[in-house]
Design a protein around this motif. Structure first.
Motif, mmCIF file in Angstrom:
data_model
loop_
_atom_site.group_PDB
_atom_site.id
_atom_site.type_symbol
_atom_site.label_atom_id
_atom_site.label_comp_id
_atom_site.label_asym_id
_atom_site.label_seq_id
_atom_site.Cartn_x
_atom_site.Cartn_y
_atom_site.Cartn_z
ATOM 1 N N LEU A 1 -62.346 -60.804 -51.624
ATOM 2 C CA LEU A 1 -61.297 -60.724 -52.688
ATOM 3 C C LEU A 1 -62.254 -61.336 -54.051
ATOM 4 O O LEU A 1 -63.089 -62.088 -53.978
ATOM 5 C CB LEU A 1 -60.233 -61.858 -52.453
ATOM 6 C CG LEU A 1 -58.815 -61.529 -52.992
ATOM 7 C CD1 LEU A 1 -58.478 -60.104 -52.972
ATOM 8 C CD2 LEU A 1 -57.732 -62.425 -52.363
ATOM 9 N N ASP B 1 -54.178 -56.221 -59.009
ATOM 10 C CA ASP B 1 -53.951 -54.817 -59.185
ATOM 11 C C ASP B 1 -54.098 -54.345 -57.484
ATOM 12 O O ASP B 1 -54.948 -53.532 -57.043
ATOM 13 C CB ASP B 1 -55.185 -54.069 -59.773
ATOM 14 C CG ASP B 1 -54.640 -52.744 -59.865
ATOM 15 O OD1 ASP B 1 -53.419 -52.178 -59.545
ATOM 16 O OD2 ASP B 1 -55.519 -51.861 -60.510
ATOM 17 N N LYS B 2 -52.997 -54.563 -56.825
ATOM 18 C CA LYS B 2 -53.133 -54.544 -55.229
ATOM 19 C C LYS B 2 -51.744 -53.747 -54.812
ATOM 20 O O LYS B 2 -50.836 -54.435 -55.267
ATOM 21 C CB LYS B 2 -53.638 -55.285 -54.413
ATOM 22 C CG LYS B 2 -52.736 -56.629 -54.282
ATOM 23 C CD LYS B 2 -53.374 -57.589 -53.431
ATOM 24 C CE LYS B 2 -52.572 -58.246 -52.470
ATOM 25 N NZ LYS B 2 -53.183 -59.381 -51.545
ATOM 26 N N ARG C 1 -62.349 -56.687 -53.695
ATOM 27 C CA ARG C 1 -61.003 -56.315 -53.555
ATOM 28 C C ARG C 1 -60.377 -57.083 -54.808
ATOM 29 O O ARG C 1 -60.674 -58.090 -55.265
ATOM 30 C CB ARG C 1 -60.326 -56.690 -52.268
ATOM 31 C CG ARG C 1 -60.928 -55.855 -51.146
ATOM 32 C CD ARG C 1 -60.145 -56.453 -49.650
ATOM 33 N NE ARG C 1 -60.303 -57.873 -49.526
ATOM 34 C CZ ARG C 1 -59.252 -58.578 -49.236
ATOM 35 N NH1 ARG C 1 -58.121 -58.390 -49.087
ATOM 36 N NH2 ARG C 1 -59.811 -59.954 -48.756
ATOM 37 N N SER C 2 -59.301 -56.268 -55.292
ATOM 38 C CA SER C 2 -58.535 -56.721 -56.250
ATOM 39 C C SER C 2 -57.378 -57.768 -55.770
ATOM 40 O O SER C 2 -56.749 -57.592 -54.881
ATOM 41 C CB SER C 2 -57.755 -55.795 -57.406
ATOM 42 O OG SER C 2 -57.026 -56.265 -58.375
ATOM 43 N N ALA C 3 -57.365 -58.930 -56.512
ATOM 44 C CA ALA C 3 -56.143 -59.911 -56.245
ATOM 45 C C ALA C 3 -54.986 -59.693 -56.992
ATOM 46 O O ALA C 3 -53.820 -60.001 -56.546
ATOM 47 C CB ALA C 3 -56.703 -61.345 -56.448
ATOM 48 N N GLY D 1 -55.684 -54.203 -51.810
ATOM 49 C CA GLY D 1 -56.448 -54.452 -53.059
ATOM 50 C C GLY D 1 -57.793 -53.648 -53.070
ATOM 51 O O GLY D 1 -58.702 -53.765 -53.918
#
Length: 87
Positions: free
Chosen positions: A59, A11-12, A7-9, A16
């Motif tokens: 994440l 770009d969410k 998951r993006s920290a 995310g």
């Protein structure tokens, strides 16, 4: 796949997941979000898939998973203080 799926920290929008999928595939995150929303309207199974990915994907950079966050939120995580006695 270009990168490991996490998951993006940064770009969410919600969890995310779309940002992480986009980064992993090397495409624009806006496109992944649009596809996700369209699929949610026409193929309702995408919502549980999104939630499952949020629960299991960590994440980026070794962060916690959504399941870890839920455990912390609802007191199921490791706590250094003993449970209180409600008498």
């Amino acid at each position: 796949m270009k990168e490991k799926l996490t998951r993006s920290a940064t770009d969410k929008f919600v969890g995310g997941v779309c940002g992480g999928v986009a980064r992993s595939l090397g495409i624009d995150s806006g496109l992944v979000r649009i596809i996700t929303v369209v699929l949610a309207f026409f193929w309702g199974l995408i919502v549980p898939v999104y939630l499952a990915l949020w629960l299991v994907l960590p994440l980026e950079e070794g962060g916690s998973t959504g399941f870890d966050d839920l455990k912390k939120m609802f007191g199921g995580g490791n706590s250094s203080t003993p449970p209180s006695d409600y008498r």
